[in-house]
Design a protein around this motif. Structure first.
Motif, mmCIF file in Angstrom:
data_model
loop_
_atom_site.group_PDB
_atom_site.id
_atom_site.type_symbol
_atom_site.label_atom_id
_atom_site.label_comp_id
_atom_site.label_asym_id
_atom_site.label_seq_id
_atom_site.Cartn_x
_atom_site.Cartn_y
_atom_site.Cartn_z
ATOM 1 N N VAL A 142 0.815 -1.212 0.000
ATOM 2 C CA VAL A 142 0.000 0.000 0.000
ATOM 3 C C VAL A 142 0.851 1.266 0.000
ATOM 4 C CG1 VAL A 142 -0.277 0.330 2.491
ATOM 5 C CG2 VAL A 142 -2.206 0.838 0.970
ATOM 6 N N GLY A 143 2.178 1.123 -0.068
ATOM 7 C CA GLY A 143 3.069 2.265 -0.171
ATOM 8 C C GLY A 143 3.329 2.998 1.125
ATOM 9 N N LEU A 144 3.281 2.313 2.261
ATOM 10 C CA LEU A 144 3.533 2.967 3.538
ATOM 11 C C LEU A 144 5.015 3.214 3.736
ATOM 12 C CD1 LEU A 144 1.157 0.991 5.958
ATOM 13 C CD2 LEU A 144 0.686 3.079 4.657
ATOM 14 N N ASP A 145 5.330 4.320 4.420
ATOM 15 C CA ASP A 145 6.722 4.586 4.746
ATOM 16 C C ASP A 145 7.115 3.797 5.998
ATOM 17 O OD1 ASP A 145 5.542 5.954 6.863
ATOM 18 O OD2 ASP A 145 5.912 7.944 6.017
ATOM 19 N N ALA A 146 8.414 3.882 6.350
ATOM 20 C CA ALA A 146 8.931 3.097 7.468
ATOM 21 C C ALA A 146 8.241 3.462 8.778
ATOM 22 C CB ALA A 146 10.446 3.303 7.593
ATOM 23 N N ALA A 147 7.901 4.750 8.960
ATOM 24 C CA ALA A 147 7.268 5.177 10.209
ATOM 25 C C ALA A 147 5.894 4.537 10.373
ATOM 26 C CB ALA A 147 7.144 6.701 10.246
ATOM 27 N N ARG A 148 5.114 4.501 9.305
ATOM 28 C CA ARG A 148 3.770 3.922 9.414
ATOM 29 C C ARG A 148 3.821 2.396 9.548
ATOM 30 N NH1 ARG A 148 -0.492 7.257 8.880
ATOM 31 N NH2 ARG A 148 -0.106 9.322 8.008
ATOM 32 N N ILE A 149 4.763 1.770 8.876
ATOM 33 C CA ILE A 149 4.912 0.321 9.049
ATOM 34 C C ILE A 149 5.328 0.012 10.488
ATOM 35 C CG2 ILE A 149 6.268 -1.704 8.384
ATOM 36 C CD1 ILE A 149 6.338 -0.615 5.543
ATOM 37 N N GLY A 150 6.250 0.817 11.031
ATOM 38 C CA GLY A 150 6.648 0.645 12.429
ATOM 39 C C GLY A 150 5.487 0.877 13.377
ATOM 40 N N SER A 151 4.632 1.861 13.064
ATOM 41 C CA SER A 151 3.450 2.128 13.890
ATOM 42 C C SER A 151 2.478 0.949 13.832
ATOM 43 C CB SER A 151 2.751 3.403 13.409
ATOM 44 O OG SER A 151 1.589 3.664 14.154
ATOM 45 N N TRP A 152 2.323 0.378 12.657
ATOM 46 C CA TRP A 152 1.475 -0.802 12.476
ATOM 47 C C TRP A 152 1.967 -1.937 13.371
ATOM 48 C CZ3 TRP A 152 0.071 -2.675 6.835
ATOM 49 C CH2 TRP A 152 -0.807 -3.740 6.912
ATOM 50 N N LEU A 153 3.242 -2.245 13.266
ATOM 51 C CA LEU A 153 3.819 -3.311 14.089
ATOM 52 C C LEU A 153 3.728 -2.978 15.580
ATOM 53 C CD1 LEU A 153 7.046 -4.054 12.010
ATOM 54 C CD2 LEU A 153 5.155 -5.629 12.343
ATOM 55 N N GLY A 154 4.128 -1.757 15.931
ATOM 56 C CA GLY A 154 4.186 -1.373 17.338
ATOM 57 C C GLY A 154 2.830 -1.351 18.006
ATOM 58 N N SER A 155 1.802 -0.866 17.293
ATOM 59 C CA SER A 155 0.470 -0.782 17.894
ATOM 60 C C SER A 155 -0.103 -2.169 18.157
ATOM 61 C CB SER A 155 -0.470 0.027 16.990
ATOM 62 O OG SER A 155 -0.606 -0.570 15.714
ATOM 63 N N ILE A 156 0.137 -3.113 17.249
ATOM 64 C CA ILE A 156 -0.336 -4.476 17.480
ATOM 65 C C ILE A 156 0.403 -5.105 18.655
ATOM 66 C CG2 ILE A 156 -0.384 -6.814 16.520
ATOM 67 C CD1 ILE A 156 -1.150 -5.736 13.900
ATOM 68 N N CYS A 157 1.733 -4.913 18.689
ATOM 69 C CA CYS A 157 2.531 -5.463 19.794
ATOM 70 C C CYS A 157 2.028 -4.953 21.140
ATOM 71 C CB CYS A 157 4.002 -5.091 19.627
ATOM 72 S SG CYS A 157 4.846 -5.942 18.277
ATOM 73 N N LEU A 158 1.773 -3.648 21.230
ATOM 74 C CA LEU A 158 1.326 -3.061 22.487
ATOM 75 C C LEU A 158 -0.066 -3.570 22.868
ATOM 76 C CD1 LEU A 158 2.015 -1.056 24.738
ATOM 77 C CD2 LEU A 158 0.967 0.751 23.342
ATOM 78 N N ALA A 159 -0.967 -3.641 21.886
ATOM 79 C CA ALA A 159 -2.337 -4.065 22.164
ATOM 80 C C ALA A 159 -2.396 -5.522 22.622
ATOM 81 C CB ALA A 159 -3.210 -3.873 20.916
ATOM 82 N N LEU A 160 -1.742 -6.410 21.883
ATOM 83 C CA LEU A 160 -1.830 -7.829 22.265
ATOM 84 C C LEU A 160 -1.025 -8.115 23.528
ATOM 85 C CD1 LEU A 160 0.875 -9.791 21.440
ATOM 86 C CD2 LEU A 160 0.143 -9.094 19.160
ATOM 87 N N GLY A 161 0.044 -7.344 23.765
ATOM 88 C CA GLY A 161 0.821 -7.521 24.982
ATOM 89 C C GLY A 161 0.036 -7.126 26.212
ATOM 90 N N LEU A 162 -0.531 -5.916 26.217
ATOM 91 C CA LEU A 162 -1.301 -5.447 27.374
ATOM 92 C C LEU A 162 -2.566 -6.285 27.579
ATOM 93 C CD1 LEU A 162 -1.010 -1.556 26.949
ATOM 94 C CD2 LEU A 162 0.164 -3.009 28.610
ATOM 95 N N GLY A 163 -3.267 -6.571 26.474
ATOM 96 C CA GLY A 163 -4.487 -7.363 26.592
ATOM 97 C C GLY A 163 -4.215 -8.767 27.114
ATOM 98 N N GLY A 164 -3.147 -9.395 26.610
ATOM 99 C CA GLY A 164 -2.818 -10.748 27.043
ATOM 100 C C GLY A 164 -2.375 -10.810 28.490
ATOM 101 N N VAL A 165 -1.559 -9.848 28.917
ATOM 102 C CA VAL A 165 -1.118 -9.817 30.314
ATOM 103 C C VAL A 165 -2.316 -9.642 31.241
ATOM 104 C CG1 VAL A 165 0.145 -8.458 32.024
ATOM 105 C CG2 VAL A 165 1.231 -9.031 29.855
ATOM 106 N N TRP A 166 -3.219 -8.739 30.897
ATOM 107 C CA TRP A 166 -4.395 -8.500 31.758
ATOM 108 C C TRP A 166 -5.255 -9.752 31.848
ATOM 109 C CZ3 TRP A 166 -9.722 -8.507 31.459
ATOM 110 C CH2 TRP A 166 -10.392 -7.889 32.526
ATOM 111 N N LEU A 167 -5.523 -10.395 30.710
ATOM 112 C CA LEU A 167 -6.369 -11.585 30.714
ATOM 113 C C LEU A 167 -5.718 -12.736 31.479
ATOM 114 C CD1 LEU A 167 -7.694 -11.569 27.040
ATOM 115 C CD2 LEU A 167 -9.102 -11.475 29.095
ATOM 116 N N SER A 168 -4.421 -12.943 31.268
ATOM 117 C CA SER A 168 -3.732 -14.053 31.936
ATOM 118 C C SER A 168 -3.657 -13.840 33.439
ATOM 119 C CB SER A 168 -2.321 -14.227 31.346
ATOM 120 O OG SER A 168 -2.378 -14.550 29.986
ATOM 121 N N MET A 169 -3.378 -12.602 33.860
ATOM 122 C CA MET A 169 -3.320 -12.308 35.281
ATOM 123 C C MET A 169 -4.706 -12.401 35.917
ATOM 124 S SD MET A 169 -0.210 -11.653 36.348
ATOM 125 C CE MET A 169 -0.478 -10.647 37.798
#
Length: 404
Positions: A51-78
């Motif tokens: 889709v022609g994204l630059d490095a910043a937006r691709i990094g944001s894509w990766l980072g936002s998923i990492c943060l969301a699944l990390g926080l959500g998973g920790v909360w659910l597991s705890m």
């Protein structure tokens, strides 16, 4: 795999996590991160380039998923003290490589928001629990074995391609399984990295290391994007990740998973992360088998620590997602394939044993295993769902014949 039901506390105890910590569980969580990130990050980078994204937006894509699944998973597991692992949808990422072509990214983000909202609504309305409860344990175990079978076979395929890298990993696995089984996968990971470095297979030259920039994209909602992206993402995520993920936990003996609550949380964190590029947050299937198996800890009630370690690692990854993506791209694909296969040998064995244990349901379980392992895909939905469907149909039909 346990066939009996695993009993865990429904609420966290003060200081419980500290008392339940174990090196084997933490290692299982970290290995799950290596396997999941190493396989999917490349697909997401490729989809971003489409889709022609630059490095910043691709990094944001990766980072936002990492943060969301990390926080959500920790909360659910705890909260539940169960090894609940959230993940990004690998089939969804693969779908986006072709589906994003010609779609403005703002419209794609709007579709991501709609897909997450659909998952949230399903969870809040309690539509997931009745489905999950109707999956017989033998069918769940067979589906698990079928999903993971090709990963085990992949070890030997990787060995044929790069024996000098994979053979030492396999030998170390056998040695540690005999002497110190809880640390076998850690030893395999260290051996693989050392062997790859010694053979010059790690290529970090010219890599651009940068921290994550979370870039907001205002969603634009269009019927075209909803039909071509949102609905397929929701269906693929539910069929290829969420339902198989629940079946994996059931096959591991965790029969009291609050399925609707888990899907609601995954939808909620995905909804918050979507404007930053997150395409999907779902329940993990393959990775859950690493965190929920005996290799994580002999005591099922303490395996949730592996899921917590996994989630914490992803939160850390979120602030350096761009740099970490570069690191994983530098690892030989053969190393990741061998590590995944060796880490999943025990879940494969357990799934097969549980699936074939009782003769009355054995044939339906075999159909599930074969259909799942076949890799067949219809309408963009993967073989894990179709294996479950085939097994449930066979189970219902044969149960009716026996009653008759």
């Amino acid at each position: 795999m346990q066939e009996t039901q695993v009993q865990t506390d429904s609420a966290p105890r003060a200081g419980a996590l500290r008392g339940d910590l174990s090196l084997s569980a933490i290692v299982a969580g970290l290995v799950a991160v290596v396997v999941s990130f190493g396989g999917t990050a490349v697909l997401m980078v490729q989809a971003g380039h489409t889709v022609g994204l630059d490095a910043a937006r691709i990094g944001s894509w990766l980072g936002s998923i990492c943060l969301a699944l990390g926080l959500g998973g920790v909360w659910l597991s705890m909260r539940t003290r169960l090894p609940i692992v959230l993940a990004w949808s690998t089939p969804g990422a693969a779908l986006l490589i072709t589906a994003l072509a010609g779609v403005p990214f703002a419209e794609a983000v709007g579709a991501f928001v709609v897909a997450a909202a659909l998952a949230l609504v399903c969870g809040l309305l309690g539509w997931v629990d009745p489905i999950a409860r109707r999956i017989p344990p033998q069918i769940a175990s067979a589906m698990l074995a079928g999903v993971l079978l090709n990963f085990g076979i992949g070890v030997f395929g990787a060995m044929g391609r790069q024996a000098a890298l994979v053979l030492p990993m396999a030998l170390v696995y056998l040695i540690f399984k005999r002497c110190a089984p809880r640390y076998a996968i850690l030893a395999v990971l260290a051996t693989g990295l050392a062997a790859a470095a010694a053979q010059g297979l790690l290529s970090f030259g010219g890599a651009e290391w940068h921290m994550t920039e979370f870039v907001w994209t205002t969603p634009v909602f269009t019927g075209r994007a909803v039909i071509s992206l949102a609905v397929p993402l929701f269906v693929v995520g539910m069929a290829s990740q969420n339902l198989p993920g629940l079946a994996v936990l059931q096959a591991a003996g965790y029969r009291d998973v609050p399925a609707s609550r888990v899907i609601a949380v995954s939808g909620a964190v995905g909804l918050v992360a979507a404007p930053f590029g997150a395409h999907s947050v779902t329940l993990a299937a393959i990775i859950a088998a690493i965190c929920a198996g005996r290799e994580a800890h002999p005591d099922p009630a303490r395996r949730y620590v592996a899921a917590v370690a996994y989630g914490v690692a992803y939160v850390v990854l979120s602030v350096a997602a761009g740099a970490v993506a570069v690191f994983f791209q530098a690892l030989p694909p053969t190393l990741i394939a061998a590590l995944a296969g060796l880490a999943l040998l025990a879940p494969i064995m357990g799934g097969m044993a549980a699936a074939m244990r009782d003769e009355p349901g054995r044939e339906a379980a075999l159909i599930t295993l074969l259909a799942t392992a076949s890799g067949m895909t219809f309408w963009g939905v993967g073989s894990a769902f179709w294996g479950l469907a085939a097994g449930l149909v066979a189970h219902a039909f044969m149960s009716g014949m026996r009653k008759g």
